[in-house]
Design an enzyme around this catalytic site. Structure first.
Site, PDB file in Angstrom:
ATOM      1  N   HIS A  22       0.797  -1.228   0.000  1.00 51.78           N
ATOM      2  CA  HIS A  22       0.000   0.000   0.000  1.00 51.78           C
ATOM      3  C   HIS A  22       0.834   1.285   0.000  1.00 51.78           C
ATOM      4  CE1 HIS A  22       0.282   0.016   4.388  1.00 51.78           C
ATOM      5  NE2 HIS A  22      -0.557  -0.964   4.547  1.00 51.78           N
ATOM      6  N   GLU A  78      -6.476  -7.060   9.599  1.00 51.11           N
ATOM      7  CA  GLU A  78      -6.098  -6.406   8.346  1.00 51.11           C
ATOM      8  C   GLU A  78      -5.824  -7.553   7.389  1.00 51.11           C
ATOM      9  OE1 GLU A  78      -3.122  -3.260   8.490  1.00 51.11           O
ATOM     10  OE2 GLU A  78      -3.586  -2.692   6.419  1.00 51.11           O
ATOM     11  N   ASP A  80      -3.822  -8.651   5.319  1.00 50.73           N
ATOM     12  CA  ASP A  80      -2.584  -9.425   5.189  1.00 50.73           C
ATOM     13  C   ASP A  80      -2.477 -10.493   6.283  1.00 50.73           C
ATOM     14  OD1 ASP A  80      -2.381  -7.159   6.842  1.00 50.73           O
ATOM     15  OD2 ASP A  80      -0.228  -6.957   6.566  1.00 50.73           O
ATOM     16  N   HIS A 142      -1.163  -2.027  15.097  1.00 47.65           N
ATOM     17  CA  HIS A 142      -1.155  -0.947  14.140  1.00 47.65           C
ATOM     18  C   HIS A 142      -2.535  -0.292  13.950  1.00 47.65           C
ATOM     19  CE1 HIS A 142      -1.547  -0.726   9.456  1.00 47.65           C
ATOM     20  NE2 HIS A 142      -1.214   0.443   9.864  1.00 47.65           N
ATOM     21  N   ASP A 161       1.950  -6.925  13.959  1.00 45.59           N
ATOM     22  CA  ASP A 161       2.737  -5.982  13.151  1.00 45.59           C
ATOM     23  C   ASP A 161       3.971  -5.429  13.886  1.00 45.59           C
ATOM     24  OD1 ASP A 161       1.375  -5.961  10.711  1.00 45.59           O
ATOM     25  OD2 ASP A 161      -0.017  -4.395  11.338  1.00 45.59           O
ATOM     26  N   TYR A 189      10.133  -0.216   8.378  1.00 43.79           N
ATOM     27  CA  TYR A 189       8.790  -0.681   8.744  1.00 43.79           C
ATOM     28  C   TYR A 189       8.181   0.253   9.797  1.00 43.79           C
ATOM     29  CZ  TYR A 189       5.052  -3.911   9.895  1.00 43.79           C
ATOM     30  OH  TYR A 189       3.824  -4.470  10.080  1.00 43.79           O
TER      31      TYR A 189
HETATM   32 FE1  FEO Z   1      -1.559  -3.816   9.937  1.00 42.05          FE
HETATM   33 FE2  FEO Z   1       0.528  -6.259   8.617  1.00 42.05          FE
HETATM   34  O1  FEO Z   1      -1.078  -5.304   8.891  1.00 42.05           O
END
Ligand code: FEO
Length: 391
Positions: A22, A78, A80, A142, A161, A189
């Site tokens: 993203h 989320e 992922d 996150h 995360d 990250y």
């Molecule tokens: Fe907040 Fe790796 O997703």
């Protein structure tokens, strides 16, 4: 499938092809880490992105019959990580979905399904046999729903995360790969994903400090297991969460006819002459996800742009809009640029920088058309003043 500790397996998916997460450039790929605990009540911690489902499923099948899974812990809604919970549940119909209160809300909104939810909060425990898992809510690390799962028996923290890196590897542990690259990816990250949530991270670190941890299993990248690495990543998170930066300067610019570039180059040369650690980043060749990583580490940022149609270049506007969302704190900026027939647009440029969390304590250097040698020579004094901005 990889054994992490007795009866604890990595069953995720390595995304070798990922180059953009993203908007965050991921030249090293990434991974979505699911973990399977083989206990009396087999428990899966998180799932993977939709296209990694088959690999995850095969990884699980190498350890147990998936229908035996009793709990799927969703540390974070989320896609992922939670993107394949629905498909997984179709193979383990007796499984309960363990998540935070916000996690339940998020999962219901995403999947529109009335699964068997077991909603937990900080301090709650889940007996899965030889182990009793504990939960720690981590709102905004996150998303509002995020939580960590902790196994006291194994001294493993599964923080989703937090402490992750976007890094694809056939290896599973940080100490099996070059550590500089992993700490560097962890910084990138943090800068791109976690930076806005410093206060929440500090609270999590406080809670984590009370736990005995010898392994941190994040949901992206590799696992931290060497005591010195765990200490270092925790220390770095504390620094980053406190918005502490190093006595470094980063010059970020874009250019049209090389006037702004000429100023940037001279500024760089002057700072280098004064032995100030400095990086020079051209926005047309450096991705903004790398730029913000350097900004996170640097006490002073020099922003430079020419004006196009009375506004800063779109690349600079894009960076500043991105920074506005990431909300770095306590930063100082110096501004420079060039213009043509009309000196307009610089107030807007400076306002954008201030809105992104920077102070601009000195007057900027804006030069019409082509900088003269006199214009450029004046930067030697500015370099000294920039050095004086270090705290
Ligand atoms: Fe907040 Fe790796 O997703």
């Amino acid at each position: 499938m990889h054994l992490i500790k007795d009866d604890i397996y990595w069953t995720g998916y390595v995304d070798w092809d990922l180059r953009n997460f993203h908007g965050y450039e991921t030249p090293q790929g990434s991974s979505y880490n699911a973990y399977l605990i083989k206990d009396e009540k087999p428990t899966l911690i998180d799932t993977v992105k939709y296209y990694g489902f088959d690999e995850m499923f095969q990884n699980i099948r190498q350890v147990i019959d998936p229908s035996e899974i009793r709990y799927i812990i969703s540390n974070h809604t989320e896609m992922d990580h939670s993107g394949t919970i629905d498909r997984m549940l179709s193979f383990c119909p007796n499984a309960e979905v363990v998540c935070s209160p916000k996690g339940e809300e998020g999962l219901r909104r995403h999947f529109k399904k009335d699964w068997k939810f077991k909603v937990v909060k900080t301090g709650d425990e889940l007996d899965i046999g030889a182990r009793t898992l504990k939960f720690l809510l981590m709102p905004m690390v996150h998303w509002p729903d995020s939580m960590a799962t902790y196994s006291p028996k194994d001294q493993i923290l599964f923080p989703n995360d937090a402490f992750g890196q976007h890094y694809a590897s056939d290896k599973k542990f940080v100490d099996e790969v070059g550590q500089d690259i992993l700490f560097s990816e962890a910084a990138k990250y943090y800068a791109n994903i976690v930076l806005p949530y410093g206060n929440q991270v500090l609270k999590v670190l406080e809670a984590v400090a009370g736990l005995s941890i010898d392994t941190i299993c994040p949901s992206h990248g590799l696992i931290w297991r060497k005591p010195e690495h765990i200490r270092k990543i925790l220390d770095l998170y504390k620094r980053w969460a406190s918005h502490q930066a190093e006595q470094k300067v980063v010059i970020v610019y874009d250019t049209m006819w090389k006037s702004t570039e000429t100023i940037a180059n001279r500024l760089y040369a002057q700072l280098e002459k004064q032995e100030v650690p400095v990086k020079l980043l051209h926005l047309s060749t450096t991705h903004i996800s790398d730029v913000v990583t350097e900004i996170m580490r640097s006490q002073v940022v020099c922003f430079g742009t020419p004006m196009l149609n009375n506004h800063m270049l779109p690349t600079m506007a894009s960076l500043l809009m991105y920074l506005k969302g990431l909300r770095p704190k306590g930063r100082t900026a110096y501004v420079f640029g060039s213009y043509g027939w009309a000196k307009v647009g610089f107030k807007e440029f400076e306002d954008f920088i201030k809105e992104a969390g920077f102070q601009i304590p000195m007057e900027g250097k804006y030069i019409q058309f082509i900088p003269s040698e006199e214009d450029l020579s004046s930067l030697s004094g500015i370099a000294g003043k920039i050095k004086g901005l270090f705290v």
